[in-house]
Motif scaffolding. Structure first.
Motif: not given
Ligand code: PRX
Length: 644
Positions: A383, A385, A407-408, A411-412, A496, A511, A522
């Motif tokens: 979601g 950093p 740590d993935t 984005q939508t 990003d 961003r 977001r």
């Protein structure tokens, strides 16, 4: 910046499905021969009629077109439910944990099948057909999953709207999607508080094309029911058949629309389609979380966000997994709640957001340590950093040093994780999302579009398509091309910034556009600004993000009042409340600063760079202000900010 490395634990190396050597070999294959690689991977789902074409994609600005497995047919609900019935009819598909810790439910694949079929038949009875849009505005209850899968079953396109959005925000999304059917609940329940979902729908509907509202009973509250428009789900479901055939869908038929914020304008409807999305969500779910048969997997997101779509519903259920759905919040009834749920349901894989980790970290170690968490073997983050301190705490305290953290980054728009460790293959660095998933070609470019090599920092773009990618902005393909494929032609621009270190690992820096990430939610600064200027006393507003200890970013609003309006503490609160009311609680400004003037260039453009620095309190780093139409406004803003 953290340089610490956590190597793959020995026991993970031994049992890894994908170890480092295999990752490298498969990655190489996936980008050199995407058709061969994805053609094989796509066989992980069941097809009704097999595909012969794998990839047909173009990132050309004037002809953006993304198609995967285009001549194959399948059905997402069939893949997530029916195909598991022979072996798993009696195994748990969904564990539902209610807001109240004494309430939970286990739903087997067999029960899920019946519930989805009934929901599908209710939708059909109300005239929903293939391609129609259905807006789902529900709390985190199993019916949210049933409704989504019911849409998929009959080929309707769902648009899930997060239950925290205001009637106005909901209305905008119903209108844009042109949905005639809305699914909601009487009320939601979170942290012991009731959320008036049906009343919000009532307030939203006058402005929309909606004709039918299906209301699921959650709290049993008294609500207004408009005869001929509003129907009780339970009554409807009891009257329809318990079976419903699934529709044969083309791989590129739409599956869902999900609204997301950009740097300009209204939120846009990211459209995801059927085959490629499901292949990508299920493959990433299995490999990123190392999902093994029998594991209990829990993603704490809300189904109103893409994380909930891909990693509570579609990925896990396509894999026949047991997925936990939690109605409540991390701090109710106490800050031990997450870990109590882990113990109660013996959760093996736990996936949450940095903002939750930071909030729980602030409550100290004791509420964690009083629970066992012995079942946990893998942790995930998504979601925003994750700061190394929060990473270390998550690893040391929650995971007791034994659980790798994935740590993935995604984005939508991307449908699934694009840059992420694979737990049996990747050495971890706190704060780094590490390496690209199979088939993903990240590049770092400078603002002119030059591709940077080796260790570097710049803008993150993706050079080629992957199956989970969004296909268009609903109803506005031109906006899709404009937003993502125009600034750097031929590449997908993520919005990003990122750094790549000497080992080739990626570090997302956040961003680079006017999108802010508040507690992993977001928001476009433009949305908050337009809410503010809609207030009768406001003449102009500029909104920026600023670093916030718990939320990651907070919302800082500079507001110019109409002539003659006197600034006051009361008005400040009223404006914050106004935005909350217009968009939803997640958009409530943390700071409202009255600004007699805003720093603008001579051509009238607001200099946000300066406003961001002032919000951060970095008065020495304002840069060149001489090009401003009126440099004195900056002094004024700094004086006011310094006094806070
Ligand atoms: O800035 C990145 C950040 O969240 C943005 C996408 O937000 P949304 O579409 O709401 O999807 C969130 C869930 C997938 C990205 O542009 N972001 C997401 N994950 C990470 C991240 N930033 C850094 N690290 C992450 N792991």
């Amino acid at each position: 910046m953290s340089h610490k490395i956590y190597p793959v634990p020995e026991d993970w190396k031994k049992t890894a499905r994908i170890d480092d050597a295999r990752y490298r070999a498969l990655y190489e294959r996936s980008v050199k021969d995407p058709k061969g690689f994805w053609g094989e991977q796509a066989l992980r789902i069941d097809w009704i009629s097999p595909f012969t074409k794998v990839k047909h994609t173009s990132f050309d600005t004037h002809n953006v077109s993304i198609r995967w497995f285009e001549d194959g047919t399948t059905n997402v609900a069939m893949n997530c439910v029916d195909r598991h019935l022979p072996e798993r009819a009696h195994r748990t598909a969904i564990i539902w944990e209610g807001d109240d810790p004494s309430v939970s439910r286990h739903i087997t694949y067999g029960e899920l099948h019946e519930a989805v079929c009934r929901f599908a038949n209710v939708l059909k009875k109300h005239g929903v057909k293939k391609g129609d849009r259905v807006t789902i505005y529900l709390p985190m209850i199993p019916e949210a999953a049933f409704a989504m899968l019911a849409c998929a079953r009959i080929g309707a396109v769902h648009s899930v709207v997060f239950g925290g959005f205001s009637p106005d925000a909901l209305a905008g999304r119903i209108e844009d999607a042109q949905s005639e059917v809305i699914v909601t609940a009487d009320e939601g329940l979170r942290g012991g508080k009731k959320i008036p979902l049906k009343a919000n729908v009532d307030a939203a509907l006058d402005k929309t094309p909606a004709k039918t509202v299906i209301v699921v009973t959650r709290t049993g509250a008294e609500i207004d029911m408009q005869p001929g428009r509003d129907f009780r789900y339970e009554e409807e479901a009891a009257r329809v058949h318990a079976d419903c055939p699934y529709a044969e869908m083309d791989a590129e038929d739409p599956l869902f629309i999900l609204y997301t914020s950009g740097s300009t304008g209204k939120p846009k409807g990211a459209l995801h389609t059927t085959g490629g999305y499901l292949v990508y969500a299920s493959l990433t779910h299995e490999l990123v979380f190392d999902y093994r048969d029998g594991d209990v997997y829990w993603c704490t997101a809300d189904v109103g966000w893409v994380t909930g779509h891909s990693y509570i519903i579609y990925g896990p259920l396509a894999n026949g997994a047991t997925t936990l759905m939690f109605e409540g919040v991390p701090n109710y009834p106490s800050v031990s709640r997450f870990w109590e749920i882990v113990d109660k349901h013996k959760v093996n894989i736990f996936y949450t957001a940095p903002t939750a980790i930071r909030a729980l970290m602030a409550a100290g170690d004791a509420p964690v340590k009083k629970t066992s968490r012995a079942s946990l073997r893998l942790l995930g983050s998504v979601g925003e950093p994750i700061n190394p301190e929060a990473w270390e705490w998550y690893h040391r305290v929650v995971g007791e040093g034994r659980c790798p953290i994935v740590d993935t980054w995604w984005q939508t728009e991307t449908g699934g994780a694009l840059i992420t460790p694979l737990p049996g293959a990747t050495d971890l660095k706190p704060g780094s999302a590490t390496r690209p998933f199979f088939g993903v070609v990240p590049e770092i470019i400078d603002p002119l579009g030059n591709v940077l090599e080796g260790a570097c920092e710049g803008l993150l773009v993706i050079a080629d398509s992957w199956p989970g990618q969004m296909r268009t902005v609903f109803g506005d393909h031109e906006r899709f091309a404009q937003t993502y494929f125009t600034a750097y032609p031929g590449k997908y621009f993520t919005g990003d910034g990122a750094r790549r270190d000497a080992d080739g690992d990626y570090w997302i820096t956040g961003r680079v556009d006017d999108v802010i990430n508040v507690s992993g939610h977001r928001l476009g600064t433009a949305e908050v600004e337009s809410a503010l200027v809609a207030h009768e006393r406001v003449s102009e507003a500029a909104v920026v993000g600023y670093p916030h200890d718990i939320k990651g970013q907070g919302i800082y609003a500079y507001v110019t009042l109409n002539a003659g309006v006197t600034p006051s503490e009361h008005l400040r609160k009223e404006l914050a409340h106004w935005v909350r009311h217009e968009i939803g609680p997640i958009a409530t400004p943390d700071v409202v600063q009255f600004a007699p003037g805003l720093p603008k260039t001579r051509s009238g453009k607001i200099m946000r760079r300066i406003l961001r620095k002032i919000a951060e309190g970095e008065f020495g780093a304002l840069g060149d202000t001489s090009t401003l139409a009126d440099p004195s406004v900056v002094e004024e803003l700094v004086r006011e900010r310094a006094g806070k």
